[in-house]
Design a protein around this motif. Structure first.
Motif, PDB file in Angstrom:
ATOM      1  N   ARG A  86       0.674  -1.130   0.032  1.00 24.15           N
ATOM      2  CA  ARG A  86      -0.001  -0.007  -0.104  1.00 24.15           C
ATOM      3  C   ARG A  86       0.885   1.294   0.026  1.00 24.15           C
ATOM      4  O   ARG A  86       0.526   2.240  -0.678  1.00 24.15           O
ATOM      5  N   GLN A 122       0.911   4.238  -2.877  1.00 27.44           N
ATOM      6  CA  GLN A 122       0.719   5.433  -2.398  1.00 27.44           C
ATOM      7  C   GLN A 122       1.809   6.468  -2.933  1.00 27.44           C
ATOM      8  O   GLN A 122       1.529   7.501  -3.591  1.00 27.44           O
ATOM      9  N   SER A 150      -7.090   2.421   1.047  1.00 24.28           N
ATOM     10  CA  SER A 150      -7.034   2.324   2.609  1.00 24.28           C
ATOM     11  C   SER A 150      -7.838   1.114   3.152  1.00 24.28           C
ATOM     12  O   SER A 150      -8.680   0.811   2.382  1.00 24.28           O
ATOM     13  N   GLN A 151      -7.595   0.889   4.486  1.00 21.34           N
ATOM     14  CA  GLN A 151      -8.385  -0.050   5.032  1.00 21.34           C
ATOM     15  C   GLN A 151      -9.912   0.249   4.984  1.00 21.34           C
ATOM     16  O   GLN A 151     -10.787  -0.610   4.901  1.00 21.34           O
TER      17      GLN A 151
END
Length: 203
Positions: free
Chosen positions: A11, A15, A122-123
């Motif tokens: 992630r 990003q 994102s989570q």
């Protein structure tokens, strides 16, 4: 490395690359606007014309990449296709690239599972949309309208679809119905906006 750490690392990499891609796009966009590079009849159009079919294939490849690994904003590549190839062929080439990229996203999720999918958002976003998978057939209706209406992460939702029970046949059918009209309309609107911005930058 455990699963959680792998997702977090992937992630962060995505990003960083995405932010870098956006900043580079803004900078190059400014330089390009000042030099009329992407205008109709401009240098880029002439360059692609000299490449012939290889130029078309290269553009479709770029479109596929931005769907699967969104470093370059997708709206920008659609506008480039619209301006360089014209409304009709630009739409066709944009759609081919986006459709292939969407199918790859579906396949990646089905093949490698949530570890890959979670790396792109994102989570909180993942948890928000993954909950729709529990709705069975309702997810297919949600997926259709998410592709039609603005404001939804289309490329990510193609991955989410791959995690569920939706068949590849149904996935392709929904994309073929939902994507074309919205792609054409949004590209027209974005192209007009970019043209106005370019004129403003050029003074």
């Amino acid at each position: 490395m455990n699963k959680t750490n792998a997702i977090a690392l992937n992630r962060k990499i995505i990003q960083v690359l995405t932010v870098g891609g956006i900043l580079l796009t803004i900078y190059l966009g400014y330089i390009i606007a000042k030099h009329h590079y992407f205008e109709v009849g401009g240098a880029f159009q002439q360059l692609v014309g000299n490449w012939g079919m290889y130029g078309v294939l290269f553009f479709i490849f770029i479109q596929i990449v931005q769907v699967v690994y969104p470093i370059i904003p997708g709206g920008l590549t659609c506008v480039v296709g619209h301006i360089v190839f014209g409304p009709l062929y630009g739409f066709i080439y944009n759609f081919i690239g986006i459709m292939i990229g969407s199918m790859i996203n579906f396949w990646l999720a089905r093949r490698y599972g949530e570890t890959v999918v979670q790396a792109f958002v994102s989570q909180a976003t993942y948890d928000k949309y993954i909950s729709y998978l529990n709705d069975g057939k309702k997810f297919e209706r949600f997926f259709f309208w998410a592709l039609v209406l603005p404001g939804f992460p289309d490329d990510f939702l193609c991955m989410v679809a791959g995690l569920g029970k939706m068949t590849f046949k149904n996935f392709v059918a929904i994309c073929l119905v939902a994507k074309p009209v919205t792609l054409y309309v949004y590209t027209l609107i974005a192209a007009e906006g970019v043209q106005v911005l370019f004129k403003w930058i050029q003074g």
